[in-house]
Design a protein around this motif. Structure first.
Motif, PDB file in Angstrom:
ATOM      1  N   GLU A   1      -9.334  -0.697   0.552  1.00  0.00           N
ATOM      2  CA  GLU A   1      -9.151  -1.736   1.558  1.00  0.00           C
ATOM      3  C   GLU A   1     -10.056  -1.467   2.759  1.00  0.00           C
ATOM      4  OE1 GLU A   1      -5.325  -1.908   3.475  1.00  0.00           O
ATOM      5  OE2 GLU A   1      -5.512   0.106   4.275  1.00  0.00           O
ATOM      6  N   GLU A   2     -10.317  -2.513   3.522  1.00  0.00           N
ATOM      7  CA  GLU A   2     -10.950  -2.352   4.833  1.00  0.00           C
ATOM      8  C   GLU A   2      -9.852  -1.911   5.776  1.00  0.00           C
ATOM      9  OE1 GLU A   2     -13.130  -5.717   6.359  1.00  0.00           O
ATOM     10  OE2 GLU A   2     -13.795  -6.254   4.350  1.00  0.00           O
ATOM     11  N   SER A   3     -10.133  -0.941   6.605  1.00  0.00           N
ATOM     12  CA  SER A   3      -9.116  -0.464   7.537  1.00  0.00           C
ATOM     13  C   SER A   3      -8.683  -1.602   8.451  1.00  0.00           C
ATOM     14  CB  SER A   3      -9.669   0.681   8.384  1.00  0.00           C
ATOM     15  OG  SER A   3      -8.735   1.036   9.377  1.00  0.00           O
TER      16      SER A   3
ATOM     17  N   SER B   1      -9.169   3.734   2.362  1.00  0.00           N
ATOM     18  CA  SER B   1      -9.247   2.796   3.471  1.00  0.00           C
ATOM     19  C   SER B   1     -10.543   3.093   4.235  1.00  0.00           C
ATOM     20  CB  SER B   1      -8.034   2.971   4.388  1.00  0.00           C
ATOM     21  OG  SER B   1      -8.092   2.056   5.455  1.00  0.00           O
TER      22      SER B   1
ATOM     23  N   GLU C   1      -8.925  -4.003  -5.193  1.00  0.00           N
ATOM     24  CA  GLU C   1      -9.119  -4.257  -3.765  1.00  0.00           C
ATOM     25  C   GLU C   1      -7.826  -4.750  -3.141  1.00  0.00           C
ATOM     26  OE1 GLU C   1     -12.715  -5.677  -1.791  1.00  0.00           O
ATOM     27  OE2 GLU C   1     -13.333  -6.274  -3.806  1.00  0.00           O
ATOM     28  N   TRP C   2      -7.533  -4.253  -1.944  1.00  0.00           N
ATOM     29  CA  TRP C   2      -6.353  -4.687  -1.180  1.00  0.00           C
ATOM     30  C   TRP C   2      -6.842  -5.334   0.088  1.00  0.00           C
ATOM     31  CZ3 TRP C   2      -1.031  -3.018  -1.999  1.00  0.00           C
ATOM     32  CH2 TRP C   2      -0.851  -2.435  -3.256  1.00  0.00           C
ATOM     33  N   PRO C   3      -6.348  -6.404   0.544  1.00  0.00           N
ATOM     34  CA  PRO C   3      -5.492  -7.282  -0.238  1.00  0.00           C
ATOM     35  C   PRO C   3      -6.284  -7.891  -1.380  1.00  0.00           C
ATOM     36  CG  PRO C   3      -6.079  -8.356   1.808  1.00  0.00           C
ATOM     37  CD  PRO C   3      -6.663  -6.982   1.847  1.00  0.00           C
ATOM     38  N   SER C   4      -5.585  -8.222  -2.444  1.00  0.00           N
ATOM     39  CA  SER C   4      -6.254  -8.755  -3.635  1.00  0.00           C
ATOM     40  C   SER C   4      -7.048 -10.002  -3.274  1.00  0.00           C
ATOM     41  CB  SER C   4      -5.237  -9.093  -4.714  1.00  0.00           C
ATOM     42  OG  SER C   4      -4.582  -7.936  -5.109  1.00  0.00           O
ATOM     43  N   ARG C   5      -8.275 -10.066  -3.795  1.00  0.00           N
ATOM     44  CA  ARG C   5      -9.143 -11.195  -3.492  1.00  0.00           C
ATOM     45  C   ARG C   5      -9.048 -12.225  -4.580  1.00  0.00           C
ATOM     46  NH1 ARG C   5     -12.157 -10.290   0.875  1.00  0.00           N
ATOM     47  NH2 ARG C   5     -12.387  -8.170   1.488  1.00  0.00           N
TER      48      ARG C   5
ATOM     49  N   PRO D   1       0.813  -1.225   0.000  1.00  0.00           N
ATOM     50  CA  PRO D   1       0.000   0.000   0.000  1.00  0.00           C
ATOM     51  C   PRO D   1       0.848   1.278   0.000  1.00  0.00           C
ATOM     52  CG  PRO D   1      -0.888  -1.564   1.564  1.00  0.00           C
ATOM     53  CD  PRO D   1       0.408  -2.141   1.076  1.00  0.00           C
TER      54      PRO D   1
END
Length: 181
Positions: free
Chosen positions: A144-146, A80, A177-181, A71
């Motif tokens: 990303e989700e925090s 985030s 999307e992080w982390p990559s799904r 990131p």
């Protein structure tokens, strides 16, 4: 003979107020349909205006960001999501056009990095306001989700992220999307 006329007149008088109520109900439904159509037209015009604003940014070039796995190395807008806020991290373009010393001690990338807390409803306006130099990879953002978010709030955060992805995709912005799904 007078009795059937009286019964008929009473029946007609009983039906007339019912008809008036039905007419009022139909009128209210028609007014709300017109209002909904006007709101949809306004929303469509607003979305078209936002798409035109994002058209100034080049289409994404995947080869420029495909190898970015941290990131901190991401140069485009990075979002985030937390329960209350969206953290928007941007890296401004280097004002010095020379390649000499770029990213080094005298011109660190971290010095050009900025982080803002915004509400989700302000997300599109905030992205539109970014300068073109904040989009070196083209029209793509990372989300990303925090990692600091409360585990109990994760389902709500996920719904916010899904809504943001849909909104951004509708505007022509690619979402990583992080982390990559």
């Amino acid at each position: 003979m007078k009795m059937p006329v009286l019964v008929t007149l009473t029946a007609v008088l009983a039906v007339v107020p019912g008809c008036k109520k039905e007419e009022q109900a139909v009128s209210r439904v028609a007014q709300s349909a017109v209002s909904a159509e006007q709101k949809a037209q306004v929303a469509s015009a607003e979305r078209d205006k936002e798409r035109a604003e994002f058209a100034r940014i080049a289409l994404p070039t995947k080869s420029r960001y495909a190898d970015v796995h941290e990131p901190g190395a991401w140069m485009n807008p990075f979002l985030s999501f937390d329960a209350q806020w969206v953290n928007l991290r941007i890296t401004r373009a280097d004002a010095n056009p020379s390649a000499l010393g770029q990213g080094g001690m005298l011109r660190p990338t971290a010095a050009r990095r900025q982080e803002l807390q915004i509400r989700q409803k302000e997300l599109v306006d905030a992205l539109i306001a970014l300068p073109d130099g904040a989009w070196p990879y083209g029209r793509v953002v990372a989300i990303e989700e925090s990692p600091l978010a409360d585990p109990k709030a994760r389902p709500a955060i996920r719904r916010q992220i899904e809504a943001a992805i849909q909104q951004l995709n509708d505007l022509g912005i690619v979402v990583e999307e992080w982390p990559s799904r």
